[in-house]
Write an enzyme that holds these catalytic residues in place. Structure first.
Site, PDB file in Angstrom:
ATOM      1  CB  SER A  11      -9.936  26.809  19.040  1.00 48.59           C
ATOM      2  OG  SER A  11      -9.281  26.968  20.220  1.00 48.59           O
ATOM      3  CG  HIS A  38     -13.613  27.476  17.998  1.00 50.72           C
ATOM      4  ND1 HIS A  38     -12.976  28.030  19.101  1.00 50.72           N
ATOM      5  CD2 HIS A  38     -14.554  26.964  18.282  1.00 50.72           C
ATOM      6  CE1 HIS A  38     -13.690  27.791  20.312  1.00 50.72           C
ATOM      7  NE2 HIS A  38     -15.160  27.350  19.582  1.00 50.72           N
ATOM      8  CG  ASP A 130     -16.699  27.406  22.937  1.00 49.05           C
ATOM      9  OD1 ASP A 130     -17.702  26.995  23.823  1.00 49.05           O
ATOM     10  OD2 ASP A 130     -16.790  26.910  21.826  1.00 49.05           O
TER      11      ASP A 130
END
Ligand SMILES: C[S@@+](CC[C@H](N)C(=O)[O-])C[C@H]1O[C@@H](n2cnc3c(N)ncnc32)[C@H](O)[C@@H]1O
EC number: 3.1.1.61
Lengths: 198, 280
Positions: A11, A38, A130
């Site tokens: 991300s 992301h 995540d």
């Protein structure tokens, strides 16, 4: 049997990390790469076309049921989860997982299901968790797991969480990841001579 | 030593998934057999988690004996995410490239397949009203799931979504003030009833039901992603046979005819927006 698919999740800070990693891979790289980065849901194809400038491998924004071909880089499109089936990708707009769509966990878990010990999971710089659960499932299914050394990560939260929760196979500085992938994917024997941290 | 082989575990689970799906079909006629596996599996697992069940086999036993429970599972297995003017550039392209074609028709039949809770359909109704074409249209809005259709018919949505919808409406080329299209009441908004005037909502399953009319436009967005290629080809056959000559097909942003048998039977109308036109 050798590694066929490399799943990559990142991300915050991912763009420049991916630039380094993808830029190092040679044209005849023998495995496919699937990437979740992301991003804002209204960002369009700029991400893949931006990264295309830095790599010899063809970069795609995945379309539903696209085939997984060696030597290609596949990006999860904005606002869709990217799922791996055996030989091709599917997309979904299931609710976000840990606030993310695309979610790294979704990519990694479906990779673990469809490719198991033929897959490598790589977690790079990132600002949340995540991907940690997905990496641990991939590991349990016999996949190889690699995490970027937090000291070399723009945002160490994700690498740290992965290392704390998963007995990962390799922790590598960013510059070492691509060379390691080349070695893992081109050396005969593949996963059977997987290195161990211990 | 007691140790579970992770590979065996995985194969066992695949067997369980297949049995559950087969059971749903044989017992109730719900046909998920050619749905895309990975997302179906995720849905089954999150259903297990929510219900606190230990395994797919336990779920199967319960589902086969209890229809109400099976219906609950059914809700859990389908993904109903939608929004008004989702992907605004699609609606913009529709306005600019499709509407001029539709203007030449005396009467226009549009099918929204897999309309979920209706937001997509009402967005189209708004667009057609603004283009002063709506009175010549009939929109057929279908879904396999009767529960979402009920919401669609009511046209009542949470007020907190309106801010987002307003943004999307403007990006989609909306020409008025979005709030003209609804009346707010507490936490909800009710869409203006005139929007519903030319919409027929109905249950239709793309797997098991056939063609029911001939259309000038078919819109099916983010539904086929849940199907495997066998089922996608089946549905594309249905769409092809339900479109009139030079009829228009609109798919989701990341969906394509490229990996189906029907690619050559259409030409690109707006490539980037997945708007296709039947060749003959
Ligand atoms: C993610 S929603 C898409 C909603 C809307 N078209 C959009 O793009 O915003 C998918 C819808 O497909 C419906 N669906 C799934 N399987 C179906 C089938 N076999 N026949 C008809 N509809 C189906 C689901 O009930 C759900 O409402």
């Amino acid at each position: 049997m050798a590694y066929e698919l490399i799943a990559i999740g990142t991300s915050l800070g991912g763009l420049s990390a991916l630039k380094t990693l993808l830029g190092y891979l040679p044209k005849e790289f023998p495995a496919a790469l699937a990437v979740v980065q992301h991003r804002h849901r209204e960002s369009d194809e700029v991400l893949s076309s931006f990264l295309q400038q830095f790599t010899l491998l063809p970069v795609h924004e995945v379309e539903d049921k696209e085939q997984i071909q060696p030597g290609n880089v596949y990006f999860a499109p904005a606002d869709y989860h990217l799922l791996v089936e055996s030989g091709y990708f599917s997309l979904s707009i299931d609710e976000p997982v840990s606030y993310a769509r695309p979610s790294i966990d979704v990519l990694f878990e479906s990779t673990a299901d469809a490719y198991a010990e033929r897959a490598i999971g790589v977690l790079l710089t990132g600002a949340n968790q995540d991907g940690v659960q997905g990496l641990s499932i991939l590991k349990a299914r016999g996949g190889m797991t690699i995490v970027q050394d937090p000291d070399t990560a723009e945002s160490p939260t994700l690498p740290n969480a992965a290392i704390a929760n998963v007995a990962v196979d390799l922790i590598l500085p960013l510059s070492q990841i691509a060379p390691q992938l080349i070695q893992l994917c081109t050396s005969a024997g593949g996963y059977s001579c997987k290195p161990s941290l211990q | 030593m007691d140790c579970i082989d992770p590979m065996k575990e995985l194969q066992l689970e695949d067997v369980e998934v297949q049995l559950l799906i087969e059971g749903l079909y044989r017992r109730y006629g719900y046909d998920f057999r050619n749905y895309a596996q990975a997302s179906l599996k995720r849905r089954i697992h999150s259903f297990l988690k929510v219900e606190g069940l230990p395994s797919i086999s336990v779920l199967q036993a319960q589902v086969l004996r209890d229809r109400a429970y099976a219906d609950r599972l059914l809700m859990g297995l389908t993904v109903n995410t939608t929004a008004m003017f989702r992907d605004p550039s699609f609606y913009m392209a529709f306005r600019q490239q499709v509407v001029p074609i539709l203007r030449t028709y005396p009467f226009i039949r549009i099918w929204h397949a897999g309309c979920s809770t209706g937001q997509e359909v009402y967005s189209m109704a708004i667009l057609l009203q603004e283009e002063e074409l709506y009175h010549r249209c009939r929109i057929y809005a279908t879904d396999a799931n009767e529960q979402v259709l009920r919401t669609a018919r009511n046209g009542i949505y949470p007020a907190k979504q309106m801010q987002e919808y307003t943004q999307l409406y403007l990006k989609a080329g909306g020409q008025r003030t979005f709030s003209e299209y609804y009346t707010a009441s507490y936490e909800s908004v009710i869409l203006r009833p005139t929007l519903r005037e030319r919409i027929v909502f109905g249950e239709h399953n793309l797997v098991t039901d056939g063609s029911f009319n001939e259309f000038n436009v078919i819109i099916c967005r983010n539904v086929l992603i849940y199907f495997n290629q066998i089922l996608q080809n089946h549905v594309h056959e249905l769409f092809y046979n339900s479109l009139c000559k030079f009829g228009i097909l609109g798919l989701g942003r990341q969906e394509t005819l490229r990996f189906t048998k029907y690619e050559t039977l259409y030409e690109d109308l707006v490539k980037a927006e997945k708007l296709y036109r039947r060749r003959s």
